[in-house]
Every structure is written in C-alpha cells, then in structure tokens.
Scaffold this motif. Structure first.
Motif, PDB file in Angstrom:
ATOM      1  N   TYR A 113      -2.953  -1.263  11.510  1.00 22.40           N
ATOM      2  CA  TYR A 113      -2.213  -1.523  10.268  1.00 22.40           C
ATOM      3  C   TYR A 113      -1.961  -3.016  10.030  1.00 22.40           C
ATOM      4  CZ  TYR A 113       1.637  -1.257   6.855  1.00 22.40           C
ATOM      5  OH  TYR A 113       2.445  -1.410   5.762  1.00 22.40           O
TER       6      TYR A 113
ATOM      7  N   THR B 179      -3.507   1.375   4.513  1.00 22.28           N
ATOM      8  CA  THR B 179      -2.062   1.615   4.395  1.00 22.28           C
ATOM      9  C   THR B 179      -1.819   3.120   4.275  1.00 22.28           C
ATOM     10  OG1 THR B 179      -1.996   1.455   1.989  1.00 22.28           O
ATOM     11  CG2 THR B 179      -1.785  -0.618   3.210  1.00 22.28           C
ATOM     12  N   SER B 180      -0.548   3.487   4.314  1.00 25.31           N
ATOM     13  CA  SER B 180      -0.242   4.925   4.456  1.00 25.31           C
ATOM     14  C   SER B 180      -0.323   5.723   3.154  1.00 25.31           C
ATOM     15  CB  SER B 180       1.178   5.067   5.003  1.00 25.31           C
ATOM     16  OG  SER B 180       2.126   4.664   4.022  1.00 25.31           O
TER      17      SER B 180
ATOM     18  N   PHE C  59       4.491  -1.353  10.637  1.00 23.95           N
ATOM     19  CA  PHE C  59       4.628  -0.241   9.689  1.00 23.95           C
ATOM     20  C   PHE C  59       6.107   0.179   9.548  1.00 23.95           C
ATOM     21  CE2 PHE C  59       4.451   4.425   8.781  1.00 23.95           C
ATOM     22  CZ  PHE C  59       4.040   4.297   7.458  1.00 23.95           C
TER      23      PHE C  59
ATOM     24  N   GLU D 180       7.933  -2.002   7.259  1.00 22.59           N
ATOM     25  CA  GLU D 180       7.689  -1.779   5.824  1.00 22.59           C
ATOM     26  C   GLU D 180       8.571  -0.639   5.320  1.00 22.59           C
ATOM     27  OE1 GLU D 180       6.021  -3.820   3.930  1.00 22.59           O
ATOM     28  OE2 GLU D 180       5.539  -4.966   5.705  1.00 22.59           O
ATOM     29  N   ILE D 181       8.694   0.402   6.127  1.00 21.59           N
ATOM     30  CA  ILE D 181       9.560   1.524   5.718  1.00 21.59           C
ATOM     31  C   ILE D 181      10.989   1.002   5.540  1.00 21.59           C
ATOM     32  CG2 ILE D 181      10.539   3.749   6.482  1.00 21.59           C
ATOM     33  CD1 ILE D 181       7.613   4.009   5.716  1.00 21.59           C
TER      34      ILE D 181
ATOM     35  N   TRP E  16      11.763  -2.083   4.746  1.00 20.92           N
ATOM     36  CA  TRP E  16      11.811  -2.933   3.529  1.00 20.92           C
ATOM     37  C   TRP E  16      12.305  -2.096   2.343  1.00 20.92           C
ATOM     38  CZ3 TRP E  16      11.896  -7.709   1.682  1.00 20.92           C
ATOM     39  CH2 TRP E  16      11.382  -8.759   2.433  1.00 20.92           C
TER      40      TRP E  16
ATOM     41  N   MET F 271      -1.471   0.377  -6.795  1.00 18.02           N
ATOM     42  CA  MET F 271      -2.207  -0.856  -6.520  1.00 18.02           C
ATOM     43  C   MET F 271      -1.853  -1.313  -5.117  1.00 18.02           C
ATOM     44  SD  MET F 271      -1.931  -4.605  -8.346  1.00 18.02           S
ATOM     45  CE  MET F 271      -1.776  -4.014  -9.983  1.00 18.02           C
TER      46      MET F 271
ATOM     47  N   ASN G   2      -0.716  -3.462  -2.030  1.00 16.55           N
ATOM     48  CA  ASN G   2       0.406  -4.401  -1.977  1.00 16.55           C
ATOM     49  C   ASN G   2      -0.029  -5.865  -2.064  1.00 16.55           C
ATOM     50  OD1 ASN G   2       3.253  -5.141  -1.492  1.00 16.55           O
ATOM     51  ND2 ASN G   2       2.413  -5.969   0.405  1.00 16.55           N
TER      52      ASN G   2
ATOM     53  N   PHE H   1       4.586  -2.202 -14.609  1.00 12.97           N
ATOM     54  CA  PHE H   1       4.452  -1.447 -13.360  1.00 12.97           C
ATOM     55  C   PHE H   1       5.251  -0.136 -13.457  1.00 12.97           C
ATOM     56  CE2 PHE H   1       3.057  -4.276  -9.546  1.00 12.97           C
ATOM     57  CZ  PHE H   1       1.983  -4.748 -10.279  1.00 12.97           C
TER      58      PHE H   1
ATOM     59  N   ASP I 205       4.235   5.303  -8.038  1.00 16.09           N
ATOM     60  CA  ASP I 205       5.336   5.084  -7.085  1.00 16.09           C
ATOM     61  C   ASP I 205       6.441   4.215  -7.692  1.00 16.09           C
ATOM     62  OD1 ASP I 205       4.578   2.358  -6.876  1.00 16.09           O
ATOM     63  OD2 ASP I 205       3.447   2.674  -5.036  1.00 16.09           O
TER      64      ASP I 205
ATOM     65  N   ASN J 262      10.531  -1.888  -7.003  1.00 17.77           N
ATOM     66  CA  ASN J 262       9.801  -2.601  -8.050  1.00 17.77           C
ATOM     67  C   ASN J 262      10.549  -3.869  -8.467  1.00 17.77           C
ATOM     68  OD1 ASN J 262       7.534  -2.815  -9.740  1.00 17.77           O
ATOM     69  ND2 ASN J 262       8.590  -1.836 -11.440  1.00 17.77           N
TER      70      ASN J 262
ATOM     71  N   MET K  71      12.829  -5.448  -6.714  1.00 23.63           N
ATOM     72  CA  MET K  71      12.834  -6.390  -5.588  1.00 23.63           C
ATOM     73  C   MET K  71      11.466  -7.086  -5.490  1.00 23.63           C
ATOM     74  SD  MET K  71      13.364  -5.777  -1.500  1.00 23.63           S
ATOM     75  CE  MET K  71      11.785  -4.981  -1.256  1.00 23.63           C
TER      76      MET K  71
ATOM     77  N   TRP L 278       9.205  -7.665  -7.801  1.00 22.22           N
ATOM     78  CA  TRP L 278       8.981  -8.656  -8.867  1.00 22.22           C
ATOM     79  C   TRP L 278       9.842  -9.884  -8.673  1.00 22.22           C
ATOM     80  CZ3 TRP L 278       5.071  -9.511 -11.913  1.00 22.22           C
ATOM     81  CH2 TRP L 278       4.138  -8.488 -12.065  1.00 22.22           C
TER      82      TRP L 278
END
Ligand SMILES: Cc1cc2nc3c(=O)[nH]c(=O)nc-3n(C[C@H](O)[C@H](O)[C@H](O)COP(=O)(O)OP(=O)(O)OC[C@H]3O[C@@H](n4cnc5c(N)ncnc54)[C@H](O)[C@@H]3O)c2cc1C
Length: 485
Positions: free
Chosen positions: A236, A248-249, A285, A288-289, A291, A353, A355, A380, A386, A392, A394, A396
């Motif tokens: 990953y 990615t997942s 990974f 990211e979860i 995040w 899309m 990341n 978006f 998603d 979204n 955060m 941007w």
C-alpha cells in the motif's frame, strides 16, 4: 409500562446502511419486541443528507441491498420522503412505536435537527450511538481539552488508545434475528417499502455505466475489504500513489454510506498485530482510516469548515473574478493537461478519483486557475460516490492551503512532474484519454511539446493556461494575504 405493553422500536438508518456492527440496531433488537427499520430521504442543505447525483445513485442501490438483507431476516426496510420529524411523528402515530434508536451524524445541521427531534419525541426515549467513527470527535482531544489541528499527534493519541483498549476496535455482530412487527402493523406500512419511491435515480440512464464499476452494499464492502487485505495492503505504501494501479482499498463510498464501519476495517487489519506494531504498509493504511476520523473531528469542532477557510487570512484571498469557462473546462476534463483531464474524466465516469490525482486536480483549480476551493468542493460533492461533507471539505482546504495541517499554499503541484513521477508510462492518462494513446511516453504528460505535425494530428486541446505563468500569479496573489492575520 403496563405488563402487556410491548416495546416497538424505530431504528432510523442514516449513514449506517448495514446490519453488522450497527450499535443502534443491535441495541434496539436487544430491547424491543418489534423493530421498524426506517430510512428517510430528507435532503437538508449543507448537511450529510444533501446528496449529489452520483451519491443518490449509490444510495438507491445501497438501500435496495439493505432491504434484501432485512427481508432475509424476515424484516422490512420502510422508506419515506420528507421532513424527518414529521415522518417520525406520523410513523409513531400509525404504529404505536414507543422507542427510537439511531447512530449519530456530526455535521452541524444534522446535530441541530437531531437535537430538536430528541426533545420533541422524548416520550419515545430516543437513544443515539456512535456507528460512524472509531471514537467520538470529543473523545480524542489535546491535553488541554482543545481539538487537534495537526494530524500526527492526533494519530499518535488515537493509536495509543486503541493499543491500550483493543476492545474499541471490536465490531458488534449482526443481530441473529430482528424482532418482527405483527401482521396488522405491517399491513399499515405496506406502501412504504419501495426504494424506487424515493426517486433517487436520475431520469437519464447514465447511472448504469457508473454503477458497472462498483459492487454496492454490505456484503460487497466486506468482500472488497478482504480482497484488498489479501492482495494489496502489503504494498500500500508505494502503490497507493500510482493511479494506474488498483493499490488502494476503494472503501470510501462503502464507509461513507456505512455499509462497513471503520471498526470492522481496523479489526480485520489488526487480527495478527496490535495497531502499534503493524508492518509499515498496514500502518500507512490504518493512518488513512484515521485521517477520516480527523476530518470528522475538524468538522465537529470547526463546523464552518465546509464553507469557510479555517485559516481566515484566506477570507480575503484575491480569487480570479471571471472563471466560468475555466471551471467548465476543468469539470469536463478539457484543460489540455493530461493528468488533470484523466482525473476529471475518471471522476465523471466512475464517481471516484484516485487520491493522488484529487490533490493534483485540486491544486490546479485553486492555484493555476485561481478558482475558489469551494467550487471544487461543490463539483466533487455532486460527482463523487464517496462525497463526504467532512473528508471533502478537509481535502479541499488541505489542497488550498487554508485548512488544518494543510499543504502550504506556496507548494504548487506541477501536474507535469506529478504525472511523470506517478504515472511514468502514461497508463492512467491513456486509460481515460484514449486520444493520447500512442503518444511517445516522453511527451504523454506534456503533449504541447510534441513537434507541430504530431500535435496537430491529436484531437486533444491546447493547455488552457500556461503552468509557469499561472504558478507565479498564484504566488503573487498569496503574497497579498501572507502577512495578514
Ligand atoms: C480534494 C480532496 C477531496 C476529497 N474528498 C473526499 C470525499 O468527499 N470523501 C472521501 O471519503 N474522501 C475524500 N478525499 C480523501 C481521499 O481522496 C479518499 O478518501 C480516497 O481517495 C478514497 O479511496 P480509497 O477508499 O481507495 O482510499 P484508501 O487509500 O484505501 O484509504 C482508506 C480509507 O481511508 C480514508 N481516507 C484516505 N485518505 C483520506 C483523506 N485524505 N482524508 C480523509 N479520509 C481519507 C477513506 O475513508 C478511505 O476509504 C478527498 C481528498 C482530496 C485531496
């Protein structure tokens, strides 16, 4: 309660379209003699229930899947359209329901609405749970009780907590049975079980092509997680940056609609190691979860995040005034910069899309085109399956340099170098821009440098703006607010 009186509980599904690890459902099944599973389409502006077109399509299929799962347990999902309080009141009146359960959402509008519902329907003893996050946004705070604005210490504190209390990562099992309503009450609700009545699908059938990319629903989410953990998580760290690779997942839409919980994901990830001793790729990974958790913490503590910059210097940023034509070209993937156009076309076709590419297209919109980040956030929101109010906004604000722990504004992504680094042979670009197939990989990310004849034979636009000039313009614009407070 009189001895013969029964507990009839409404379980109000929102961002938790699953049976397993669903605390509201699990508790309701424990307490009640009969359950009314309910979903209400109540699109409130600027809240988690205001969905873009792509998300509506996903929701339709996700609700259909939930309906099937409930029917398999001899239950039924009831669906209604309208203002939530009014729908609940009418259902309570019709069925004699005397208990109410839901999992919490964390955007300011939904919090306000739910608080009012809790007060108005207090006779149903509303009980609310955390089914969306690993920890409540008010549980992971700095030592002085204020929210984190920097991610690394937020992550460290969260990981330490999960290490200390591994039970926090233990998901709840789906209820074995769901107490059924009696026949008479069922009959009263018989007009409420068609997902199609919510009219979530658009009239034009473009959505069939989008849905072909996905398997939707609780079982599909778990299957995808298992596939990712078996085949991809061990690479990953590197592969997640390569948009041409499925590295990615693809959990994001499943997580957004709650077809799977972050607890189920981290529980599967930490089967053999504690969260603090995972191999590097698995740690990346897990981060990211978390995040996503950080995004919800920011949204909760800074509820203006979806609309206003967290760094208020940016309130007076000199954005370009006339931007319609540029915004349209960006939305339609016609900027003449291949990695940008590939990303925007991937988004339109699939509702998702990569990341790395989200960061590149975001930087281009905000910095090279000087278009406010809110315009990107909105696009978006309408096109992502998603689309998530916390992640979204955060994302941007991160891209625009005005968020918490954001990329500094002066770090302007060069889309050509990004393309050459992360899509070396142009595989991603040519997948989404077939017009560029066959172009020498040396020029695939900058076709404007091809010789005149080769360029003219391409049916691909010239660059909308000069990357170097617009980079400088962005830095000049930033210098006007840099020192302000
Ligand atoms: C401008 C911009 C807008 C974004 N908008 C959204 C959005 O609306 N919804 C959304 O879920 N994500 C958003 N992201 C974050 C990220 O791009 C996606 O979560 C990720 O691409 C989803 O793919 P995946 O599930 O394969 O991710 P993986 O890499 O497999 O990550 C696993 C999970 O971690 C979470 N995650 C990963 N990266 C981030 C991140 N940067 N911020 C928050 N959570 C993250 C997601 O829930 C994701 O499903 C945005 C990022 C940017 C830069």
């Amino acid at each position: 309660m009189a001895p013969s009186e029964k507990n009839i509980g409404i379980v109000w599904f929102r961002q938790d379209l699953r049976l397993a690890d669903n605390p509201a459902l699990i508790e309701a099944c424990r307490e009640c003699d009969a359950i009314i599973p309910l979903f209400i389409a109540d699109p409130m502006e600027q809240s988690v229930s205001e969905l873009g077109e792509a998300s509506c399509v996903w929701l339709h299929h996700s609700l259909s899947d939930l309906q099937e799962s409930l029917r398999a347990k001899n239950s039924e999902l009831y669906l209604a359209k309208g203002e939530s309080l009014a729908v609940l009141q009418s259902l309570i009146e019709k069925t004699g329901a005397n208990r109410l359960f839901w999992n919490r959402c964390y955007d300011p509008k939904t919090i306000a609405r739910d608080t009012e519902i809790k007060q108005t329907l207090s006779h149903c003893q509303p009980r609310t749970f955390n089914g969306l996050l690993l920890q409540e946004p008010w549980q992971n705070l700095k030592g002085d009780g204020t929210p984190y604005r920097v991610y690394t210490p937020y992550w460290r504190a969260a990981a330490a907590k999960f290490h200390e209390s591994p039970d926090l990562l233990k998901p709840g099992k789906a209820p074995r049975t769901i107490p059924a309503l009696d026949k008479k009450t069922r009959a009263k609700l018989k007009n409420m079980s068609a997902v199609s009545a919510l009219e979530l699908l658009p009239e034009k059938d473009w959505h069939n092509a989008l849905i072909d990319y996905w398997s939707i629903g609780e079982a599909a989410a778990m299957k995808q997680l298992k596939r990712f953990l078996k085949n991809a998580v061990s690479d990953y760290g590197d592969a997640r940056n390569l948009p041409a690779v499925e590295g990615t997942s693809l959990m994001s839409p499943h997580l957004h609609f709650g077809e799977i919980s972050p607890r189920q994901i981290l529980s599967a990830l930490t089967k053999e190691h504690s969260i603090q001793s995972l191999p590097d790729d698995e740690t990346t990974f897990a981060k990211e979860i978390v995040w996503r958790e950080f995004a919800y913490s920011l949204l909760y503590h800074f509820p203006h995040m979806p609309n206003e910059p967290l760094d208020n210097r940016f309130a007076s940023f000199p954005w370009r005034k006339k931007t319609e034509a540029h915004l349209k070209a960006w939305q339609q993937g016609r900027t003449g910069v291949p990695i940008i156009d590939a990303g925007m076309r991937q988004l339109y076709a699939t509702g998702w899309m990569h990341n790395r590419v989200r960061m590149i297209v975001g930087s281009y919109l905000v910095k090279n085109l000087l278009i406010p980040w809110q315009a990107g956030e909105q696009w978006f929101r309408d096109t992502l399956v998603d689309a998530d109010i916390a992640s979204n906004s955060m994302g941007w604000q991160w891209v625009a340099g005005c968020g918490a722990d954001a990329a500094p504004f002066f770090r302007v992504f060069n889309p050509v170098l990004q393309g050459e680094k992360f899509d070396k042979n142009g595989d991603y670009v040519t997948q989404w821009i077939p017009e560029l197939a066959g172009v020498n990989p040396k020029f695939i990310h900058k076709p404007w440098e091809l010789d005149e004849q080769s360029r003219q034979s391409l049916e691909y636009p010239e660059p909308l703006v000069d990357l170097k000039v617009t980079r400088q313009q962005a830095l000049d614009a930033f210098s006007t607010i840099k020192g302000t407070k």
